[in-house]
Design a protein around this motif. Structure first.
Motif, short mmCIF file in Angstrom:
data_model
loop_
_atom_site.label_atom_id
_atom_site.label_comp_id
_atom_site.label_asym_id
_atom_site.label_seq_id
_atom_site.Cartn_x
_atom_site.Cartn_y
_atom_site.Cartn_z
N ALA A 1 -16.21 -23.11 -9.34
CA ALA A 1 -15.69 -22.42 -10.51
C ALA A 1 -16.64 -21.28 -10.90
CB ALA A 1 -15.51 -23.38 -11.67
N GLY A 2 -16.05 -20.11 -11.18
CA GLY A 2 -16.83 -18.94 -11.54
C GLY A 2 -17.11 -18.02 -10.37
N ASP A 3 -16.90 -18.49 -9.18
CA ASP A 3 -17.15 -17.68 -7.99
C ASP A 3 -16.01 -16.69 -7.75
OD1 ASP A 3 -18.79 -20.19 -5.88
OD2 ASP A 3 -19.51 -18.96 -7.55
N SER A 4 -16.20 -15.85 -6.73
CA SER A 4 -15.20 -14.85 -6.37
C SER A 4 -14.79 -15.00 -4.92
CB SER A 4 -15.77 -13.43 -6.58
OG SER A 4 -16.09 -13.21 -7.93
N LEU A 5 -13.59 -14.55 -4.62
CA LEU A 5 -13.07 -14.49 -3.26
C LEU A 5 -12.18 -13.27 -3.14
CD1 LEU A 5 -11.81 -18.06 -2.22
CD2 LEU A 5 -13.65 -16.76 -1.14
N MET A 6 -12.11 -12.71 -1.93
CA MET A 6 -11.16 -11.65 -1.68
C MET A 6 -10.23 -12.07 -0.56
SD MET A 6 -11.48 -7.63 -0.62
CE MET A 6 -11.49 -6.94 -2.25
N LEU A 7 -8.95 -12.05 -0.83
CA LEU A 7 -7.95 -12.33 0.18
C LEU A 7 -7.46 -11.02 0.76
CD1 LEU A 7 -5.81 -15.05 -1.62
CD2 LEU A 7 -7.90 -15.34 -0.28
N SER A 8 -7.13 -11.05 2.05
CA SER A 8 -6.57 -9.88 2.72
C SER A 8 -5.31 -10.30 3.44
CB SER A 8 -7.57 -9.32 3.75
OG SER A 8 -8.76 -8.92 3.14
N CYS A 9 -4.40 -9.36 3.61
CA CYS A 9 -3.17 -9.63 4.34
C CYS A 9 -2.77 -8.36 5.07
CB CYS A 9 -2.08 -10.08 3.39
SG CYS A 9 -0.49 -10.37 4.19
N ALA A 10 -2.76 -8.42 6.39
CA ALA A 10 -2.44 -7.26 7.20
C ALA A 10 -1.10 -7.46 7.90
CB ALA A 10 -3.53 -7.03 8.24
N ALA A 11 -0.31 -6.42 7.92
CA ALA A 11 0.99 -6.45 8.57
C ALA A 11 0.90 -5.82 9.95
CB ALA A 11 2.02 -5.71 7.73
N SER A 12 1.61 -6.41 10.87
CA SER A 12 1.71 -5.85 12.21
C SER A 12 3.18 -5.78 12.59
CB SER A 12 0.92 -6.69 13.22
OG SER A 12 1.42 -8.00 13.26
N GLY A 13 3.48 -4.92 13.53
CA GLY A 13 4.87 -4.75 13.92
C GLY A 13 5.49 -3.56 13.23
N ARG A 14 6.80 -3.48 13.34
CA ARG A 14 7.52 -2.33 12.81
C ARG A 14 7.84 -2.53 11.34
NH1 ARG A 14 12.15 -0.17 16.67
NH2 ARG A 14 11.91 1.53 15.21
N THR A 15 6.94 -2.11 10.52
CA THR A 15 7.16 -2.18 9.10
C THR A 15 6.52 -0.99 8.43
OG1 THR A 15 6.88 -3.52 7.10
CG2 THR A 15 5.06 -3.54 8.67
N SER A 16 7.10 -0.59 7.36
CA SER A 16 6.53 0.52 6.62
C SER A 16 5.58 0.00 5.57
CB SER A 16 7.65 1.32 5.94
OG SER A 16 7.10 2.27 5.06
N SER A 17 4.53 0.75 5.32
CA SER A 17 3.58 0.36 4.27
C SER A 17 3.93 1.02 2.95
CB SER A 17 2.17 0.76 4.70
OG SER A 17 2.10 2.16 4.95
N SER A 18 5.14 1.57 2.84
CA SER A 18 5.49 2.31 1.64
C SER A 18 6.10 1.44 0.55
CB SER A 18 6.49 3.41 2.00
OG SER A 18 5.95 4.29 2.95
N TYR A 19 6.36 0.20 0.82
CA TYR A 19 7.09 -0.64 -0.11
C TYR A 19 6.17 -1.56 -0.90
CZ TYR A 19 10.95 1.01 2.73
OH TYR A 19 11.84 1.80 3.38
N GLY A 20 6.75 -2.22 -1.86
CA GLY A 20 5.97 -3.11 -2.69
C GLY A 20 5.39 -4.28 -1.92
N MET A 21 4.25 -4.75 -2.37
CA MET A 21 3.57 -5.90 -1.78
C MET A 21 3.18 -6.85 -2.90
SD MET A 21 1.01 -3.93 0.88
CE MET A 21 1.61 -2.79 2.10
N GLY A 22 3.04 -8.10 -2.55
CA GLY A 22 2.69 -9.06 -3.59
C GLY A 22 1.95 -10.27 -3.06
N TRP A 23 1.44 -11.04 -4.00
CA TRP A 23 0.80 -12.33 -3.72
C TRP A 23 1.46 -13.41 -4.58
CZ3 TRP A 23 -2.73 -13.27 0.06
CH2 TRP A 23 -3.41 -12.18 0.61
N PHE A 24 1.72 -14.54 -3.97
CA PHE A 24 2.23 -15.71 -4.65
C PHE A 24 1.34 -16.89 -4.27
CE2 PHE A 24 6.37 -14.16 -6.17
CZ PHE A 24 6.43 -12.94 -5.50
N ARG A 25 1.47 -17.96 -5.01
CA ARG A 25 0.72 -19.16 -4.66
C ARG A 25 1.58 -20.39 -4.88
NH1 ARG A 25 -3.91 -18.87 -9.47
NH2 ARG A 25 -2.54 -19.45 -11.23
#
Length: 124
Positions: free
Chosen positions: A13-37
């Protein structure tokens, strides 16, 4: 299209983390992105979203002020910087990409591609 999420782990508790998510394949990076849990008790819930251009962001009230979502369109990657983590943040975190629409959508049904999930465990 495949989404590869990384960065989860076991922290205190109190610590930090950074999550990353990279897309591969035929997709555009122009659209909305999100995180859920997902947790066993609450099911899937919205965490954060960012618009196509990165100018608009939305956050769940429970993470506002502690989490920051960002994106690198050149790398087709979305990030979630998580600070001041709490035990109740323990969950499997999923990234999601849209294929239509640029807004920072909060509803899961607005997303078309999902990552495999990365586990974040916060101990007290």
């Amino acid at each position: 299209v495949q989404l590869q999420a990384s960065g989860g782990g076991l922290v205190q508790a109190g610590d930090s983390l950074m999550l990353s998510c990279a897309a591969s394949g035929r997709t555009s990076s122009s659209y909305g992105m999100g995180w859920f849990r997902r947790t066993p008790g609450k099911g899937r819930e919205f965490v954060a979203a960012i618009s196509g251009g990165g100018s608009e962001t939305n956050y769940a009230d429970s993470v506002k002020g502690r989490f920051t979502i960002s994106r690198d369109n050149a790398k087709k990657t979305v990030y979630l910087q998580m600070n001041s983590l709490k035990p109740e943040d323990t969950a499997v975190y999923y990234c999601a990409f849209r294929t239509v629409g640029v807004v920072a959508a909060t509803a899961s049904e607005r997303y078309d591609y999902w990552g495999q999930g990365t586990l974040v465990t916060v101990s007290s």
